[in-house]
Design an enzyme around this catalytic site. Structure first.
Site, PDB file in Angstrom:
ATOM      1  N   ASN A   1       0.874  -1.172   0.000  1.00 29.17           N
ATOM      2  CA  ASN A   1       0.000   0.000   0.000  1.00 29.17           C
ATOM      3  C   ASN A   1       0.919   1.231   0.000  1.00 29.17           C
ATOM      4  O   ASN A   1       1.486   1.590   1.019  1.00 29.17           O
ATOM      5  CB  ASN A   1      -0.875  -0.034   1.258  1.00 29.17           C
ATOM      6  CG  ASN A   1      -1.924   1.060   1.259  1.00 29.17           C
ATOM      7  OD1 ASN A   1      -1.907   1.949   0.399  1.00 29.17           O
ATOM      8  ND2 ASN A   1      -2.825   1.005   2.212  1.00 29.17           N
TER       9      ASN A   1
ATOM     10  N   ARG B   1      -2.307  -2.186  -3.640  1.00 27.87           N
ATOM     11  CA  ARG B   1      -3.568  -1.495  -3.433  1.00 27.87           C
ATOM     12  C   ARG B   1      -3.574  -0.235  -4.300  1.00 27.87           C
ATOM     13  O   ARG B   1      -2.621   0.542  -4.297  1.00 27.87           O
ATOM     14  CB  ARG B   1      -3.676  -1.103  -1.965  1.00 27.87           C
ATOM     15  CG  ARG B   1      -4.960  -0.410  -1.670  1.00 27.87           C
ATOM     16  CD  ARG B   1      -5.089  -0.105  -0.207  1.00 27.87           C
ATOM     17  NE  ARG B   1      -6.401   0.471   0.015  1.00 27.87           N
ATOM     18  CZ  ARG B   1      -6.829   0.874   1.198  1.00 27.87           C
ATOM     19  NH1 ARG B   1      -6.063   0.730   2.247  1.00 27.87           N
ATOM     20  NH2 ARG B   1      -8.018   1.390   1.325  1.00 27.87           N
TER      21      ARG B   1
ATOM     22  N   HIS C   1     -13.281   1.356  -0.153  1.00 28.47           N
ATOM     23  CA  HIS C   1     -13.216   0.258   0.836  1.00 28.47           C
ATOM     24  C   HIS C   1     -13.686  -1.072   0.232  1.00 28.47           C
ATOM     25  O   HIS C   1     -14.063  -1.984   0.970  1.00 28.47           O
ATOM     26  CB  HIS C   1     -14.141   0.532   2.053  1.00 28.47           C
ATOM     27  CG  HIS C   1     -13.608   1.521   3.044  1.00 28.47           C
ATOM     28  ND1 HIS C   1     -14.445   2.258   3.850  1.00 28.47           N
ATOM     29  CD2 HIS C   1     -12.351   1.874   3.379  1.00 28.47           C
ATOM     30  CE1 HIS C   1     -13.721   3.037   4.636  1.00 28.47           C
ATOM     31  NE2 HIS C   1     -12.451   2.825   4.362  1.00 28.47           N
TER      32      HIS C   1
ATOM     33  N   ARG D   1     -14.040  13.670   8.527  1.00 33.39           N
ATOM     34  CA  ARG D   1     -14.831  14.002   7.328  1.00 33.39           C
ATOM     35  C   ARG D   1     -16.304  14.149   7.697  1.00 33.39           C
ATOM     36  O   ARG D   1     -16.817  13.368   8.508  1.00 33.39           O
ATOM     37  CB  ARG D   1     -14.695  12.897   6.273  1.00 33.39           C
ATOM     38  CG  ARG D   1     -13.292  12.775   5.736  1.00 33.39           C
ATOM     39  CD  ARG D   1     -13.175  11.623   4.767  1.00 33.39           C
ATOM     40  NE  ARG D   1     -12.030  10.792   5.112  1.00 33.39           N
ATOM     41  CZ  ARG D   1     -11.784   9.585   4.631  1.00 33.39           C
ATOM     42  NH1 ARG D   1     -12.606   9.042   3.755  1.00 33.39           N
ATOM     43  NH2 ARG D   1     -10.726   8.910   5.003  1.00 33.39           N
TER      44      ARG D   1
ATOM     45  N   GLU E   1      -7.368  -6.565   4.505  1.00 28.72           N
ATOM     46  CA  GLU E   1      -7.227  -6.204   3.093  1.00 28.72           C
ATOM     47  C   GLU E   1      -5.983  -6.835   2.470  1.00 28.72           C
ATOM     48  O   GLU E   1      -5.992  -7.199   1.302  1.00 28.72           O
ATOM     49  CB  GLU E   1      -7.205  -4.675   2.960  1.00 28.72           C
ATOM     50  CG  GLU E   1      -8.590  -4.101   3.210  1.00 28.72           C
ATOM     51  CD  GLU E   1      -8.594  -2.623   3.569  1.00 28.72           C
ATOM     52  OE1 GLU E   1      -9.125  -1.853   2.775  1.00 28.72           O
ATOM     53  OE2 GLU E   1      -8.082  -2.267   4.631  1.00 28.72           O
TER      54      GLU E   1
END
Ligand code: ADP
Length: 398
Positions: A9, A90, A179, A240, A381
């Protein structure tokens, strides 16, 4: 036969990595290189037995990956670079081009770079990570795993925004969702744990971390998800805002003379749990503050849960029912209080949580009389990425 697969990642100044033994999915080594491009870059890595950390100057991603590969050998995690059988990367945005993970070719790379318009902060650096690994390990196949790909099954009715049509056709403004790797991993893992094929289930997956998104998964396919054109929309998050009345933005821009970058900062970095509480973006801090009597912290927790409940409610309507609700991500996996607040008073849906199972983060936390299953599943992940490398580059089933 076992294979060693690296999951990567790459961020603008960091590189997270995990080396897994497949097909078991055992973690051989994991870590992160931070502050790439700076004199005091730091590499931390660990196996199940040992930990290492060192600070040095790392000029760029190429140096970072070179150092990582050297350390894997010098710490005797692998004997030689030939031990690495595949690399999975990723990638933030696959646009409408990638409906699944993809074998990396020159054309794949060019398309990832082309899609930078949709993810300017992420796709270029994801592509850079891929290029560097290809240069340093030229004979090792690599696979790009997109955060958006799982949601490419959304129907037009779920992904079109009611804006003038040309914004979709000219700029690709639509719901993409993010996601996806986590939602796919968690929903398939849940189906395995239930012993029911995912094709027979209606699942709502709540990935609740610093970034949070909800996904409706019917028959194994994502049919709606709360993040949209960007990872900013949907439920409220750490910093957020999630969905707000869109006209607040031009109003603030006019009133305070803010430019688009400043508005983005306000929405992405100053809002959510942090904005309401004024204390922290971190859910645990807000829980502590609420327990100590802070009114705004308590409000932040209530709003967080309510916005998730509204989304769950609308997805149940869209799926025509619910078989399982599943929680994942740092908050979903660990916060008894968040799960309790989200599942509160849902007897009328046939969904009842067992308090004691919820308190100990059991895999299944529904009460005996609950028709709907409620699960807590740790997302992984990296494992999903490694499985995709096996499936796509090495043509070995998961
Ligand atoms: P990211 O989206 O950055 O991957 P994570 O999935 O790691 O984030 O989730 C981070 C969030 O999880 C933080 O808000 C943190 O407070 C919360 N969290 C982690 N552990 C706990 C816990 N034991 N109880 C409540 N919240 C927790």
């Amino acid at each position: 036969m076992t294979l060693k697969i690296m999951a990567i990642n790459a961020g603008s100044s960091s590189l997270k990595f995990q080396l897994l033994v497949m097909p078991e999915g055992k973690m051989l080594c994991q870590g992160v290189i931070e502050r790439i491009g700076m004199a005091n870059a730091r590499m931390s890595m660990k196996t199940s037995e040992q930990k290492w950390q060192e600070t040095s100057s790392i000029a760029d991603h190429r140096e970072a990956v070179t150092l990582l590969l050297e350390k894997l050998i010098s710490h005797q995690i692998i004997n030689s670079l030939q031990d690495i059988d595949g690399v999975g990367h990723r990638v933030a945005h696959g646009g409408e081009s990638f409906k699944d993970s993809a074998l990396v070719t020159d054309a794949t790379l060019a398309e990832i770079e082309h899609l930078a318009e949709l993810a300017p902060l992420h796709n270029p650096v994801n592509a850079l990570g891929i290029r560097v690994f290809r240069q340093l390990l030229p004979s090792v196949p690599s696979v790009a795993v997109f955060d958006t790909a799982f949601h490419q099954t959304l129907e037009e009715t779920a992904y079109i925004y009611p804006l003038p049509w040309r914004y979709y056709t000219e700029f690709g403004i639509r719901r993409y969702g993010f996601h996806g790797t986590s939602h796919k991993y968690v929903s398939t893992t849940l189906a395995k744990k239930l012993g029911v094929p995912v094709s027979a289930l209606r699942i709502i997956c709540c990935h609740l971390g610093n970034g949070s998104s909800i996904c409706a998964i019917k028959g194994g396919k994502s049919i709606n998800t709360s993040m949209g054109f960007t990872p900013q929309s949907g439920v409220m998050m750490g910093t957020r805002s999630g969905d707000i009345d869109p006209s607040i933005l031009p109003w603030i821009a006019q009133r305070e003379g803010k430019n688009p970058q400043q508005l983005n900062h306000l929405l992405n970095n100053e809002s959510g749990l942090l904005g309401i509480s004024g204390i922290s973006h971190d859910y645990r801090d807000i829980e502590l503050a609420a327990d100590a009597g802070d009114r705004r912290a308590a409000l932040a927790l209530t709003l967080f849960a309510q916005r998730i409940r509204s989304t769950i409610g609308s997805y149940i309507m869209q799926m025509g029912g619910l078989d399982a609700l599943v929680f994942t991500g740092g908050i979903g996996e660990n916060s008894t209080r968040a799960r309790q607040a989200i599942c509160h008073n849902l007897h009328f849906l046939g969904l009842v949580v067992d308090e004691e199972k919820n308190r100990r983060n059991a895999t299944f936390i529904q009460a005996d009389n609950s028709i709907v299953k409620v699960a807590v599943i740790n997302t992984n992940e990296e494992l999903m990425i490694a499985e995709d490398v096996m499936r796509i580059a090495l043509r070995l089933a998961e």
